[in-house]
Design a protein around this motif. Structure first.
Motif, PDB file in Angstrom:
ATOM      1  N   CYS A   1       2.584  21.615   0.993  1.00 42.42           N
ATOM      2  CA  CYS A   1       1.977  20.917   2.124  1.00 42.42           C
ATOM      3  C   CYS A   1       1.901  21.901   3.293  1.00 42.42           C
ATOM      4  O   CYS A   1       2.474  22.995   3.248  1.00 42.42           O
ATOM      5  CB  CYS A   1       2.765  19.664   2.503  1.00 42.42           C
ATOM      6  N   ASP A   2       1.230  21.505   4.365  1.00 40.83           N
ATOM      7  CA  ASP A   2       1.082  22.393   5.513  1.00 40.83           C
ATOM      8  C   ASP A   2       2.273  22.259   6.458  1.00 40.83           C
ATOM      9  O   ASP A   2       3.196  21.467   6.235  1.00 40.83           O
ATOM     10  CB  ASP A   2      -0.232  22.092   6.250  1.00 40.83           C
ATOM     11  N   GLU A   3       2.261  23.048   7.541  1.00 47.27           N
ATOM     12  CA  GLU A   3       3.393  23.093   8.459  1.00 47.27           C
ATOM     13  C   GLU A   3       3.554  21.785   9.228  1.00 47.27           C
ATOM     14  O   GLU A   3       4.671  21.344   9.493  1.00 47.27           O
ATOM     15  CB  GLU A   3       3.225  24.260   9.435  1.00 47.27           C
ATOM     16  N   PHE A   4       2.456  21.150   9.629  1.00 51.65           N
ATOM     17  CA  PHE A   4       2.563  19.886  10.361  1.00 51.65           C
ATOM     18  C   PHE A   4       3.207  18.803   9.501  1.00 51.65           C
ATOM     19  O   PHE A   4       4.018  18.002   9.984  1.00 51.65           O
ATOM     20  CB  PHE A   4       1.175  19.423  10.816  1.00 51.65           C
ATOM     21  N   THR A   5       2.858  18.784   8.218  1.00 56.39           N
ATOM     22  CA  THR A   5       3.450  17.792   7.327  1.00 56.39           C
ATOM     23  C   THR A   5       4.945  18.027   7.157  1.00 56.39           C
ATOM     24  O   THR A   5       5.743  17.077   7.135  1.00 56.39           O
ATOM     25  CB  THR A   5       2.732  17.834   5.968  1.00 56.39           C
ATOM     26  N   LYS A   6       5.354  19.291   7.066  1.00 53.06           N
ATOM     27  CA  LYS A   6       6.786  19.581   6.940  1.00 53.06           C
ATOM     28  C   LYS A   6       7.543  19.151   8.188  1.00 53.06           C
ATOM     29  O   LYS A   6       8.628  18.560   8.093  1.00 53.06           O
ATOM     30  CB  LYS A   6       6.985  21.071   6.690  1.00 53.06           C
ATOM     31  N   ALA A   7       6.965  19.417   9.357  1.00 47.97           N
ATOM     32  CA  ALA A   7       7.638  19.006  10.600  1.00 47.97           C
ATOM     33  C   ALA A   7       7.701  17.489  10.722  1.00 47.97           C
ATOM     34  O   ALA A   7       8.687  16.933  11.241  1.00 47.97           O
ATOM     35  CB  ALA A   7       6.909  19.609  11.801  1.00 47.97           C
ATOM     36  N   TYR A   8       6.675  16.793  10.245  1.00 41.88           N
ATOM     37  CA  TYR A   8       6.672  15.326  10.323  1.00 41.88           C
ATOM     38  C   TYR A   8       7.766  14.739   9.436  1.00 41.88           C
ATOM     39  O   TYR A   8       8.487  13.813   9.853  1.00 41.88           O
ATOM     40  CB  TYR A   8       5.298  14.795   9.899  1.00 41.88           C
TER      41      TYR A   8
ATOM     42  N   PRO B   1      14.027  12.424   7.347  1.00 42.36           N
ATOM     43  CA  PRO B   1      14.887  13.569   6.995  1.00 42.36           C
ATOM     44  C   PRO B   1      15.596  13.402   5.648  1.00 42.36           C
ATOM     45  O   PRO B   1      16.087  14.380   5.085  1.00 42.36           O
ATOM     46  CB  PRO B   1      15.891  13.608   8.148  1.00 42.36           C
ATOM     47  N   ASP B   2      15.650  12.163   5.121  1.00 47.70           N
ATOM     48  CA  ASP B   2      16.328  11.950   3.837  1.00 47.70           C
ATOM     49  C   ASP B   2      15.485  12.422   2.650  1.00 47.70           C
ATOM     50  O   ASP B   2      16.028  12.642   1.555  1.00 47.70           O
ATOM     51  CB  ASP B   2      16.658  10.471   3.654  1.00 47.70           C
ATOM     52  N   LEU B   3      14.178  12.585   2.854  1.00 47.23           N
ATOM     53  CA  LEU B   3      13.321  13.054   1.760  1.00 47.23           C
ATOM     54  C   LEU B   3      13.337  14.571   1.712  1.00 47.23           C
ATOM     55  O   LEU B   3      13.098  15.242   2.713  1.00 47.23           O
ATOM     56  CB  LEU B   3      11.884  12.550   1.955  1.00 47.23           C
ATOM     57  N   GLU B   4      13.584  15.109   0.563  1.00 46.32           N
ATOM     58  CA  GLU B   4      13.671  16.552   0.384  1.00 46.32           C
ATOM     59  C   GLU B   4      12.342  17.083  -0.169  1.00 46.32           C
ATOM     60  O   GLU B   4      11.829  16.575  -1.173  1.00 46.32           O
ATOM     61  CB  GLU B   4      14.811  16.897  -0.571  1.00 46.32           C
ATOM     62  N   LEU B   5      11.807  18.092   0.500  1.00 45.52           N
ATOM     63  CA  LEU B   5      10.568  18.709   0.060  1.00 45.52           C
ATOM     64  C   LEU B   5      10.884  19.854  -0.899  1.00 45.52           C
ATOM     65  O   LEU B   5      11.680  20.742  -0.571  1.00 45.52           O
ATOM     66  CB  LEU B   5       9.764  19.221   1.261  1.00 45.52           C
ATOM     67  N   LYS B   6      10.267  19.827  -2.068  1.00 47.41           N
ATOM     68  CA  LYS B   6      10.520  20.842  -3.096  1.00 47.41           C
ATOM     69  C   LYS B   6       9.203  21.512  -3.484  1.00 47.41           C
ATOM     70  O   LYS B   6       8.566  21.119  -4.479  1.00 47.41           O
ATOM     71  CB  LYS B   6      11.173  20.219  -4.327  1.00 47.41           C
ATOM     72  N   PRO B   7       8.760  22.488  -2.724  1.00 41.99           N
ATOM     73  CA  PRO B   7       7.511  23.169  -3.100  1.00 41.99           C
ATOM     74  C   PRO B   7       7.666  23.899  -4.429  1.00 41.99           C
ATOM     75  O   PRO B   7       8.711  24.480  -4.731  1.00 41.99           O
ATOM     76  CB  PRO B   7       7.269  24.134  -1.939  1.00 41.99           C
ATOM     77  N   LYS B   8       6.613  23.897  -5.208  1.00 41.30           N
ATOM     78  CA  LYS B   8       6.605  24.550  -6.509  1.00 41.30           C
ATOM     79  C   LYS B   8       5.559  25.647  -6.528  1.00 41.30           C
ATOM     80  O   LYS B   8       4.436  25.439  -6.077  1.00 41.30           O
ATOM     81  CB  LYS B   8       6.305  23.541  -7.624  1.00 41.30           C
ATOM     82  N   PRO B   9       5.910  26.805  -7.044  1.00 38.39           N
ATOM     83  CA  PRO B   9       4.892  27.861  -7.170  1.00 38.39           C
ATOM     84  C   PRO B   9       3.926  27.519  -8.287  1.00 38.39           C
ATOM     85  O   PRO B   9       4.318  27.085  -9.374  1.00 38.39           O
ATOM     86  CB  PRO B   9       5.704  29.114  -7.482  1.00 38.39           C
ATOM     87  N   VAL B  10       2.660  27.705  -8.017  1.00 33.56           N
ATOM     88  CA  VAL B  10       1.611  27.383  -8.983  1.00 33.56           C
ATOM     89  C   VAL B  10       0.869  28.660  -9.305  1.00 33.56           C
ATOM     90  O   VAL B  10       0.443  29.400  -8.396  1.00 33.56           O
ATOM     91  CB  VAL B  10       0.644  26.320  -8.423  1.00 33.56           C
ATOM     92  N   VAL B  11       0.740  28.936 -10.573  1.00 35.61           N
ATOM     93  CA  VAL B  11       0.008  30.111 -11.018  1.00 35.61           C
ATOM     94  C   VAL B  11      -1.471  29.742 -11.079  1.00 35.61           C
ATOM     95  O   VAL B  11      -1.889  28.924 -11.908  1.00 35.61           O
ATOM     96  CB  VAL B  11       0.495  30.591 -12.396  1.00 35.61           C
ATOM     97  N   LYS B  12      -2.224  30.303 -10.177  1.00 40.31           N
ATOM     98  CA  LYS B  12      -3.643  29.998 -10.130  1.00 40.31           C
ATOM     99  C   LYS B  12      -4.394  30.851 -11.143  1.00 40.31           C
ATOM    100  O   LYS B  12      -4.043  31.987 -11.409  1.00 40.31           O
ATOM    101  CB  LYS B  12      -4.190  30.240  -8.726  1.00 40.31           C
ATOM    102  N   LYS B  13      -5.417  30.275 -11.678  1.00 37.83           N
ATOM    103  CA  LYS B  13      -6.236  30.954 -12.673  1.00 37.83           C
ATOM    104  C   LYS B  13      -7.104  31.993 -11.978  1.00 37.83           C
ATOM    105  O   LYS B  13      -7.826  31.690 -11.035  1.00 37.83           O
ATOM    106  CB  LYS B  13      -7.105  29.937 -13.406  1.00 37.83           C
TER     107      LYS B  13
ATOM    108  N   TYR C   1       0.844  -1.196   0.000  1.00 40.26           N
ATOM    109  CA  TYR C   1       0.000   0.000   0.000  1.00 40.26           C
ATOM    110  C   TYR C   1       0.883   1.253   0.000  1.00 40.26           C
ATOM    111  O   TYR C   1       2.086   1.201   0.282  1.00 40.26           O
ATOM    112  CB  TYR C   1      -0.910   0.017   1.219  1.00 40.26           C
ATOM    113  N   TYR C   2       0.244   2.386  -0.318  1.00 43.51           N
ATOM    114  CA  TYR C   2       0.968   3.656  -0.294  1.00 43.51           C
ATOM    115  C   TYR C   2       1.303   4.031   1.146  1.00 43.51           C
ATOM    116  O   TYR C   2       0.486   3.858   2.059  1.00 43.51           O
ATOM    117  CB  TYR C   2       0.124   4.760  -0.936  1.00 43.51           C
ATOM    118  N   SER C   3       2.492   4.577   1.333  1.00 43.69           N
ATOM    119  CA  SER C   3       2.997   4.997   2.641  1.00 43.69           C
ATOM    120  C   SER C   3       3.420   6.462   2.554  1.00 43.69           C
ATOM    121  O   SER C   3       3.475   7.044   1.462  1.00 43.69           O
ATOM    122  CB  SER C   3       4.172   4.106   3.064  1.00 43.69           C
ATOM    123  N   PRO C   4       3.746   7.103   3.684  1.00 43.50           N
ATOM    124  CA  PRO C   4       4.180   8.511   3.622  1.00 43.50           C
ATOM    125  C   PRO C   4       5.431   8.732   2.774  1.00 43.50           C
ATOM    126  O   PRO C   4       5.638   9.847   2.277  1.00 43.50           O
ATOM    127  CB  PRO C   4       4.434   8.854   5.090  1.00 43.50           C
ATOM    128  N   LYS C   5       6.252   7.709   2.584  1.00 45.40           N
ATOM    129  CA  LYS C   5       7.451   7.888   1.759  1.00 45.40           C
ATOM    130  C   LYS C   5       7.118   8.120   0.293  1.00 45.40           C
ATOM    131  O   LYS C   5       7.926   8.680  -0.451  1.00 45.40           O
ATOM    132  CB  LYS C   5       8.354   6.658   1.887  1.00 45.40           C
TER     133      LYS C   5
END
Length: 561
Positions: free
Chosen positions: A347-354, A360-372, A323-327
């Motif tokens: 993602c939200d702040e709680f998800t980043k802290a988790y 810690p080996d997974l790198e979060l790369k937020p992307k700016p999204v141009v909303k319509k 099954y899908y996991s947080p990784k």
């Protein structure tokens, strides 16, 4: 008994007389019980009494007299006392024999079964040789159960004989009123009683299974070996902890497709996933935000189950390999869920802290999204205020077809109910006739309204009383559409207040005014508080209210209110 005649009197009629010391005058008993039967006997006859008429001696009594021997020659003979007779209702009270059995009930017009097996319990009462037959009650069976045959002596044959406990045995058929009851076994007390009476019971027989019940019996559950992972610990530690990702559902490759914003929520308590759409106002879409209900999403399926079409049958847990996991949820990458592409852009702040703590080996790369952005339509302009009624009431006519009363601040009205700030003032006018006019300003804190009361002055020719009813007074120079009203911060001693082109100079205030303004001193300018303290500091001294005109105004205003 009569008196002994050993004093020389001959035993002749007239020479005997009754014993005056006799106290028992009852008639002697002539019947006795022997082996449960009543038998007559002859009581002992005393001297001088006539013997009772009775039948001749029985053979047993003759044998008893013939066997008597001389006590002087052979000594006395010791006989064992006869046992007392005990009736059957006393000897066998509450002694019941219990047999178990069954009978077969024929079922008509049923292709699934031909008969039913109904178990029964047979009770035999030794007290009066009666019997009763009971059927154990089964809840919601739909069959009249309980006492099938009430307690009675059951007929054995057509000659009038009844069943006796000697006729009962295990492994026999008991015919009662046309129904054949098969006796299978009995309890331990019944077996001991039968063996003590010399009857050997047959071997116990098993009760056959009812075919209808056997057909309805569901097969037992098949259990799987539990995993090593502790589900209870996961529930206690991860309850109400949810990872929330902001994503775009990309289906631009389809007809009329677009990238729609969604929210992916991952529940750590049971590793389930839920996808919700983010609806914008006036988007024209149905307000059903749940795109995918909360469930565990399979990631890998076993190779043996892949050829089978999943649209026909849902995938069971036995067919899922992983099954899908947080990784698997990485911000900045595209994820394939249930055949749809989702771009996780934030993602939200709680998800980043988790992720920083657990992965810690997974790198979060937020992307700016141009909303319509949607083009805003020209807003309707509110017409200017015409001066009738309050500004809020007139504005309701422009907001809805059926105007409603404007909403009021209920908490402010409840907290400041009956709280009034009172000031003394005089009119500032170029007209010499207005020089001696005195007024009382009342500021109501619950509604921010002001009322003005004019004092009476003798020989002035001006009618005193209410000068202005409760209303909100706008400040001079403000616009009609955005008025600014007077408040407690604007009332300093010595300031001029303009009320609808009438000018008033504040000369005094009540002690309650200073007490209230000091409680909200952080919201008022220091100039207002200093003017009140300076004026009321002089008033704190012992001043006669009849000599001080300002104090006289305040006291009369209190009395009038």
């Amino acid at each position: 008994m009569s008196i002994n005649t050993g004093h020389g009197l001959p035993f002749l009629p007239g020479n005997t007389f009754r014993d005056v010391t006799k106290s028992a005058h009852h008639r002697p008993q002539t019947l006795s019980y022997k082996n449960g039967y009543a038998l007559p006997h002859r009581p002992k006859v005393g001297i001088g009494q006539a013997p009772l008429l009775s039948s001749e001696l029985t053979q047993s009594e003759i044998n008893q007299f013939s066997n008597q021997t001389s006590a002087l020659t052979y000594g006395t003979t010791h006989y064992s006392p006869a046992l007392d007779f005990i009736p059957a209702h006393v000897a066998y009270d509450k002694k019941v024999l219990r047999f178990y059995g069954y009978f077969q009930q024929e079922v008509l017009h049923s292709p699934q079964e031909g008969h039913r097996v109904r178990p029964v319990v047979l009770y035999y009462y030794l007290e009066d040789d009666s019997m009763c037959i009971m059927e154990p009650v089964v809840e919601n069976s739909g069959i009249p159960q309980g006492k099938l045959i009430k307690r009675q002596r059951l007929p054995k044959n057509d000659r009038g004989d009844h069943y006796h406990w000697k006729d009962l045995n295990v492994g026999m058929d008991l015919v009662v009123y046309g129904t054949v009851y098969r006796v299978t076994h009995c309890d331990s007390y019944t077996q001991d009683f039968m063996e003590s009476e010399g009857l050997v019971l047959n071997d116990a027989e098993p009760t056959p299974v009812d075919p209808y019940i056997q057909q309805r019996t569901q097969p037992g559950r098949s259990y799987i070996t539990p995993s090593v992972f502790d589900r209870l610990k996961q529930f206690l530690t991860m309850d109400r902890k949810v990872l929330r990702f902001f994503a775009l559902w990309d289906h631009t490759d389809s007809l009329y497709g677009e990238a729609r914003p969604v929210t992916i929520q991952y529940y750590l308590v049971d590793d389930s996933v839920e996808i919700r759409e983010v609806h914008e106002p006036n988007s024209g879409r149905d307000p059903f935000p749940v795109l995918l209900r909360r469930q565990r999403l399979p990631k890998n399926i076993k190779p043996a189950c892949k050829p089978f079409p999943s649209c026909v049958l849902e995938v069971s847990p036995q067919e899922v390999h992983q099954y899908y996991s947080p990784k698997d949820f990485q911000v900045g990458e595209t994820l394939q869920l249930m055949g749809r592409r989702f771009l996780l852009y934030d993602c939200d702040e709680f998800t980043k802290a988790y992720y920083q703590k657990e992965h810690p080996d997974l790198e979060l790369k937020p992307k700016p999204v141009v909303k319509k952005t949607t083009e805003l339509h020209d807003r309707h302009e509110v017409p200017p205020y015409n001066g009738f009624g309050s500004l809020e009431d007139s504005l309701q006519n422009c907001l809805s077809l059926i105007p409603e009363p404007p909403k009021k601040d209920l908490m402010k009205m409840l907290e400041n109910d009956h709280k009034v700030l009172r000031y003394a003032a005089r009119m500032d006018s170029q007209n010499p006739q207005d020089e001696g006019r005195r007024f009382i300003f009342s500021y109501f804190l619950s509604s921010d309204m002001i009322s003005i009361f004019e004092k009476s002055t003798r020989n002035s020719g001006i009618i005193s009383g209410q000068f202005l009813e409760k209303t909100r007074i706008p400040k001079p120079g403000c616009t009609v559409d955005k008025p600014e009203f007077y408040g407690p911060a604007d009332f300093a001693i010595g300031d001029t207040v303009e009320v609808f082109r009438h000018r008033f100079v504040l000369t005094d205030a009540d002690h309650y005014v200073l007490k209230y303004l000091e409680s909200i001193s952080d919201q008022l300018p220091s100039r207002t508080l200093n003017s009140l303290r300076q004026r009321l500091g002089v008033a704190d001294q012992e001043v006669d209210p009849h000599t001080d005109p300002q104090s006289e105004d305040i006291e009369r205003a209190k009395a009038s209110s």
